[in-house]
Motif scaffolding. Structure first.
Motif, PDB file in Angstrom:
ATOM      1  N   PRO A 283       0.809  -1.222   0.000  1.00 46.32           N
ATOM      2  CA  PRO A 283       0.000   0.000   0.000  1.00 46.32           C
ATOM      3  C   PRO A 283       0.839   1.268   0.000  1.00 46.32           C
ATOM      4  N   PRO A 284       0.270   2.343  -0.515  1.00 49.28           N
ATOM      5  CA  PRO A 284       0.951   3.628  -0.427  1.00 49.28           C
ATOM      6  C   PRO A 284       1.253   3.953   1.040  1.00 49.28           C
ATOM      7  N   ILE A 285       2.396   4.541   1.284  1.00 49.52           N
ATOM      8  CA  ILE A 285       2.807   4.871   2.649  1.00 49.52           C
ATOM      9  C   ILE A 285       2.005   6.074   3.148  1.00 49.52           C
TER      10      ILE A 285
ATOM     11  N   ASN B 253      -0.513   8.470  -5.055  1.00 50.92           N
ATOM     12  CA  ASN B 253      -0.331   7.133  -4.518  1.00 50.92           C
ATOM     13  C   ASN B 253       0.824   6.384  -5.168  1.00 50.92           C
ATOM     14  N   VAL B 254       1.081   6.620  -6.439  1.00 51.65           N
ATOM     15  CA  VAL B 254       2.187   5.923  -7.091  1.00 51.65           C
ATOM     16  C   VAL B 254       3.510   6.262  -6.396  1.00 51.65           C
ATOM     17  N   TYR B 255       3.705   7.514  -6.024  1.00 54.14           N
ATOM     18  CA  TYR B 255       4.947   7.896  -5.364  1.00 54.14           C
ATOM     19  C   TYR B 255       4.938   7.513  -3.889  1.00 54.14           C
ATOM     20  N   ARG B 256       3.761   7.472  -3.292  1.00 50.37           N
ATOM     21  CA  ARG B 256       3.661   6.974  -1.917  1.00 50.37           C
ATOM     22  C   ARG B 256       4.001   5.479  -1.878  1.00 50.37           C
TER      23      ARG B 256
ATOM     24  N   MET C  53       6.104   4.085  -4.165  1.00 53.06           N
ATOM     25  CA  MET C  53       7.536   4.086  -4.442  1.00 53.06           C
ATOM     26  C   MET C  53       8.341   4.472  -3.200  1.00 53.06           C
ATOM     27  N   ALA C  54       7.732   5.185  -2.263  1.00 49.19           N
ATOM     28  CA  ALA C  54       8.429   5.605  -1.046  1.00 49.19           C
ATOM     29  C   ALA C  54       8.858   4.421  -0.177  1.00 49.19           C
ATOM     30  N   HIS C  55       8.397   3.217  -0.484  1.00 51.25           N
ATOM     31  CA  HIS C  55       8.912   2.030   0.201  1.00 51.25           C
ATOM     32  C   HIS C  55      10.394   1.849  -0.120  1.00 51.25           C
ATOM     33  N   ASP C  56      10.875   2.493  -1.173  1.00 49.33           N
ATOM     34  CA  ASP C  56      12.294   2.506  -1.543  1.00 49.33           C
ATOM     35  C   ASP C  56      12.722   3.974  -1.603  1.00 49.33           C
TER      36      ASP C  56
ATOM     37  N   LEU D 235       6.726   2.907 -13.819  1.00 55.18           N
ATOM     38  CA  LEU D 235       5.626   3.220 -12.900  1.00 55.18           C
ATOM     39  C   LEU D 235       4.505   2.194 -13.024  1.00 55.18           C
ATOM     40  N   GLY D 236       4.180   1.803 -14.250  1.00 55.85           N
ATOM     41  CA  GLY D 236       3.131   0.801 -14.457  1.00 55.85           C
ATOM     42  C   GLY D 236       3.465  -0.526 -13.808  1.00 55.85           C
ATOM     43  N   PHE D 237       4.719  -0.941 -13.908  1.00 60.01           N
ATOM     44  CA  PHE D 237       5.133  -2.193 -13.263  1.00 60.01           C
ATOM     45  C   PHE D 237       4.923  -2.106 -11.757  1.00 60.01           C
ATOM     46  N   ILE D 238       5.304  -0.982 -11.171  1.00 64.36           N
ATOM     47  CA  ILE D 238       5.139  -0.780  -9.727  1.00 64.36           C
ATOM     48  C   ILE D 238       3.663  -0.759  -9.359  1.00 64.36           C
ATOM     49  N   LEU D 239       2.882   0.020 -10.085  1.00 63.03           N
ATOM     50  CA  LEU D 239       1.455   0.150  -9.800  1.00 63.03           C
ATOM     51  C   LEU D 239       0.739  -1.193  -9.837  1.00 63.03           C
ATOM     52  N   LYS D 240       0.989  -1.942 -10.895  1.00 63.75           N
ATOM     53  CA  LYS D 240       0.283  -3.209 -11.076  1.00 63.75           C
ATOM     54  C   LYS D 240       0.766  -4.283 -10.107  1.00 63.75           C
TER      55      LYS D 240
END
Length: 187
Positions: free
Chosen positions: A8-10, A31-34, A36-39, A158-163
């Protein structure tokens, strides 16, 4: 389709300290960057490339939306498609133009068709054909041609991360689409 590994988004409460300065900017807004914030190191490194691809592309704000929407279609990324319906509308697209980007290139305006064909070639052939590269360079300059390829790569990541992570659509965009539905927003 469910995510392969839901992440989930952070939330604001769990935002990483090492990127605390980014929570109030672009990174905390989507949310996509939230997700990605896991890294945190990746999100920090992403900043300059995002600035260029999203806001300073040689293609300009309107044409980069064609590239992003077509990339979202090719990835079957519902988040990217819906997020960029909103952005495309904000830069002046009507829904009929947006809808053509999902279909055959012969139904698109010539400028949109050239960009969509280029996206398709990158997905299908992993490179631009000499004819398409020449047409892009003649129309948008060598910078525009390269920016197109960088945009497809950026939004593919981004699509790879989102999906993979099952990132939900942002509440404001979901509300916007509920208030002003787009035909067949499922992607």
């Amino acid at each position: 389709m469910t995510a392969a590994y839901p992440l989930p988004p952070i939330s604001d409460a769990d935002w990483p300290e090492e990127i605390a300065d980014m929570s109030g900017g672009f990174a905390g807004k989507l949310n996509v960057y939230r997700t990605m914030a896991h890294d945190p190191a990746l999100l920090r490194a992403w900043t300059d490339l995002r600035q260029h691809v999203v806001l300073e592309s040689a293609l300009g704000l309107e044409l980069v939306e064609v590239v992003i929407l077509r990339t979202g279609v090719r990835l079957n990324s519902r988040y990217e498609w819906q997020q960029h319906i909103s952005r495309a509308r904000k830069v002046g697209f009507d829904d009929a133009r947006i809808a053509t980007i999902r279909g055959a290139t012969d139904a698109m305006a010539p400028a949109d068709a050239l960009l969509a064909r280029a996206v398709d070639e990158l997905f299908d052939n992993k490179q631009l054909s000499p004819m398409t590269a020449k047409a892009l360079a003649e129309t948008y300059g060598k910078e525009g041609m390269i920016d197109l390829m960088a945009t497809v790569g950026f939004y593919s990541t981004l699509g790879f991360i989102l999906k993979t992570c099952g990132t939900p659509l942002d509440d404001d965009i979901a509300g916007e689409l509920a208030a002003r539905p787009f035909p067949e927003t499922e992607n």
